[in-house]
Design a protein around this motif. Sequence first.
Motif, mmCIF file in Angstrom:
data_model
loop_
_atom_site.group_PDB
_atom_site.id
_atom_site.type_symbol
_atom_site.label_atom_id
_atom_site.label_comp_id
_atom_site.label_asym_id
_atom_site.label_seq_id
_atom_site.Cartn_x
_atom_site.Cartn_y
_atom_site.Cartn_z
ATOM 1 N N LYS A 232 0.849 -1.309 0.033
ATOM 2 C CA LYS A 232 0.180 -0.074 0.029
ATOM 3 C C LYS A 232 0.885 1.317 -0.016
ATOM 4 O O LYS A 232 2.141 0.999 0.268
ATOM 5 N N LYS A 233 0.444 2.609 -0.274
ATOM 6 C CA LYS A 233 0.969 3.650 -0.292
ATOM 7 C C LYS A 233 1.305 3.932 1.025
ATOM 8 O O LYS A 233 0.254 4.072 1.962
ATOM 9 N N SER A 234 2.604 4.419 1.386
ATOM 10 C CA SER A 234 2.534 4.824 2.913
ATOM 11 C C SER A 234 2.076 6.429 2.982
ATOM 12 O O SER A 234 1.996 7.127 2.000
ATOM 13 N N ILE A 235 1.589 6.685 4.091
ATOM 14 C CA ILE A 235 1.196 8.184 4.373
ATOM 15 C C ILE A 235 2.062 8.669 5.476
ATOM 16 O O ILE A 235 2.837 8.226 6.194
ATOM 17 N N LEU A 236 1.971 10.215 5.289
ATOM 18 C CA LEU A 236 3.007 10.948 6.104
ATOM 19 C C LEU A 236 2.204 11.256 7.343
ATOM 20 O O LEU A 236 1.074 11.624 7.560
ATOM 21 N N LEU A 237 2.698 11.151 8.445
ATOM 22 C CA LEU A 237 2.367 11.268 9.945
ATOM 23 C C LEU A 237 2.898 12.235 10.338
ATOM 24 O O LEU A 237 4.060 12.871 10.207
ATOM 25 N N PRO A 238 1.932 13.033 11.111
ATOM 26 C CA PRO A 238 2.576 14.336 11.736
ATOM 27 C C PRO A 238 3.687 14.009 12.724
ATOM 28 O O PRO A 238 3.649 13.149 13.458
ATOM 29 N N GLY A 239 4.642 14.845 12.607
ATOM 30 C CA GLY A 239 5.753 14.676 13.165
ATOM 31 C C GLY A 239 6.731 13.726 12.559
ATOM 32 O O GLY A 239 7.862 13.231 13.168
ATOM 33 N N GLY A 240 6.385 13.044 11.466
ATOM 34 C CA GLY A 240 7.084 12.066 10.932
ATOM 35 C C GLY A 240 8.430 12.446 10.411
ATOM 36 O O GLY A 240 9.308 11.623 10.211
ATOM 37 N N GLY A 241 8.552 13.341 9.919
ATOM 38 C CA GLY A 241 9.680 13.933 9.540
ATOM 39 C C GLY A 241 10.292 15.093 10.588
ATOM 40 O O GLY A 241 9.583 16.055 11.229
ATOM 41 N N ILE A 242 11.504 14.681 11.219
ATOM 42 C CA ILE A 242 12.140 15.478 12.239
ATOM 43 C C ILE A 242 13.153 16.411 11.887
ATOM 44 O O ILE A 242 14.272 15.789 11.344
ATOM 45 N N CYS A 243 13.335 17.464 12.206
ATOM 46 C CA CYS A 243 14.628 18.297 12.308
ATOM 47 C C CYS A 243 15.098 18.610 13.620
ATOM 48 O O CYS A 243 14.695 19.172 14.479
ATOM 49 N N THR A 244 16.601 18.265 13.736
ATOM 50 C CA THR A 244 17.327 18.366 15.110
ATOM 51 C C THR A 244 18.586 19.076 14.758
ATOM 52 O O THR A 244 19.208 18.619 13.959
ATOM 53 N N VAL A 245 19.005 19.489 15.718
ATOM 54 C CA VAL A 245 20.244 20.180 15.948
ATOM 55 C C VAL A 245 20.989 19.435 17.030
ATOM 56 O O VAL A 245 20.630 19.450 18.231
ATOM 57 N N PHE A 246 22.268 18.712 16.526
ATOM 58 C CA PHE A 246 22.740 18.112 17.670
ATOM 59 C C PHE A 246 24.192 18.646 17.901
ATOM 60 O O PHE A 246 24.958 19.248 17.096
ATOM 61 N N LEU A 247 24.479 18.734 19.171
ATOM 62 C CA LEU A 247 25.785 19.553 19.744
ATOM 63 C C LEU A 247 26.602 18.554 20.166
ATOM 64 O O LEU A 247 26.187 17.704 21.113
ATOM 65 N N HIS A 248 27.979 18.642 20.039
ATOM 66 C CA HIS A 248 29.179 17.780 20.417
ATOM 67 C C HIS A 248 29.890 18.559 21.071
ATOM 68 O O HIS A 248 30.304 19.649 20.538
ATOM 69 N N ASP A 249 30.852 18.185 22.060
ATOM 70 C CA ASP A 249 32.075 18.933 22.543
ATOM 71 C C ASP A 249 33.245 18.630 21.682
ATOM 72 O O ASP A 249 33.179 17.984 20.551
ATOM 73 N N LYS A 250 34.256 19.132 21.891
ATOM 74 C CA LYS A 250 35.481 19.071 20.954
ATOM 75 C C LYS A 250 35.952 17.755 20.908
ATOM 76 O O LYS A 250 36.745 17.362 19.752
ATOM 77 N N ASN A 251 35.556 16.722 21.551
ATOM 78 C CA ASN A 251 36.175 15.291 21.712
ATOM 79 C C ASN A 251 34.853 14.444 20.905
ATOM 80 O O ASN A 251 34.892 13.342 20.743
ATOM 81 N N LEU A 252 33.850 15.222 20.399
ATOM 82 C CA LEU A 252 32.904 14.730 19.558
ATOM 83 C C LEU A 252 32.107 13.802 20.637
ATOM 84 O O LEU A 252 31.220 12.966 20.267
ATOM 85 N N SER A 253 31.930 14.099 21.910
ATOM 86 C CA SER A 253 30.943 13.570 22.715
ATOM 87 C C SER A 253 29.748 14.392 22.856
ATOM 88 O O SER A 253 29.581 15.538 22.740
ATOM 89 N N PRO A 254 28.612 13.674 23.003
ATOM 90 C CA PRO A 254 27.231 14.440 22.741
ATOM 91 C C PRO A 254 27.196 15.176 24.128
ATOM 92 O O PRO A 254 27.314 15.038 25.379
ATOM 93 N N VAL A 255 26.702 16.483 23.774
ATOM 94 C CA VAL A 255 26.384 17.408 24.846
ATOM 95 C C VAL A 255 24.905 17.575 24.890
ATOM 96 O O VAL A 255 24.353 17.546 26.188
ATOM 97 N N THR A 256 24.155 17.969 23.924
ATOM 98 C CA THR A 256 22.608 18.108 23.901
ATOM 99 C C THR A 256 22.212 18.150 22.500
ATOM 100 O O THR A 256 22.842 18.157 21.438
ATOM 101 N N ALA A 257 20.819 18.126 22.481
ATOM 102 C CA ALA A 257 20.065 18.184 21.172
ATOM 103 C C ALA A 257 18.754 18.770 21.305
ATOM 104 O O ALA A 257 18.115 18.505 22.289
ATOM 105 N N VAL A 258 18.353 19.597 20.113
ATOM 106 C CA VAL A 258 17.065 20.003 20.438
ATOM 107 C C VAL A 258 16.350 19.768 18.901
ATOM 108 O O VAL A 258 16.769 19.969 17.844
ATOM 109 N N LYS A 259 15.012 19.245 19.312
ATOM 110 C CA LYS A 259 14.019 19.096 18.045
ATOM 111 C C LYS A 259 13.236 20.139 17.693
ATOM 112 O O LYS A 259 12.683 20.778 18.711
#
Length: 262
Positions: free
Chosen positions: A135-162
Amino acid sequence: MRSLKWLVGVLCTICSVEAEAELTVDTKFPVSTKNISLSSPNSQSDERYVWFNEGWELRVLDYIASVNKGNAPEYLYFLDPRYPRPYVEGDEAEQSELPHRAHLIWNKSEYYAWAESFLSFRQIDEANKALSSRKKSILLPGGGICTVFLHDKNLSPVTAVKIDLPENNYGTWCNGTYALGSAGKGIDGLLLTISYDLIGKNLVQRSEDVGQGWHRMTVLLRLQKDASGKIRLVQDDRCLGNPNKYKDIPSSRKALSRCEGR
């Protein structure tokens, strides 16, 4: 006189703290002719560039999986086997500069910000079910997400915001991150330009019509540190509004500079 000297000292201390806290954003890092040789893709500097960015991409993919119930794209950019790494030759060389990444310095600490769009685990489940039932897939509310990911100088995760998109009773589908940049002098924050679609309208039937009717806007993400020292990115729509008509970083930055009480 002694009290006056004490007051001057306090004021100087406050000034120095504010100066240290000011955010600097470099969206060309490390893609810069000062750091990387565009004409010699086999040079040692190019190898370091590819090694760093592939490692960065893997950390972003891990971060996506951690917030998306283990679901993440197979690759984003630097690990894409279709991309002739590390650079595209000739007139297309500028394509190797990714405007949705940035190197930050804030409070004398280094960070790396990567903005990305991806499918939610619910959208992936819907697509898999549609495929199995033919069947044809439908688009769900919030099915596409845009997020900014923040890492420190060692590329360890710091935070993220959707990115929050309340338009259409949250019946939105974020499908692209186009630019990431400084919010301007005196503002400890980033501006992110995204595109999104509204759920409920008829899907396009022709490939050449893809993108018609997409909405584009820019959001402000403030860098904040709480009492425990934890870094956060916080979306602030008070000045630009949500939704808004700011389709690029420069126009958004001008709007912020005019906004009172920013």
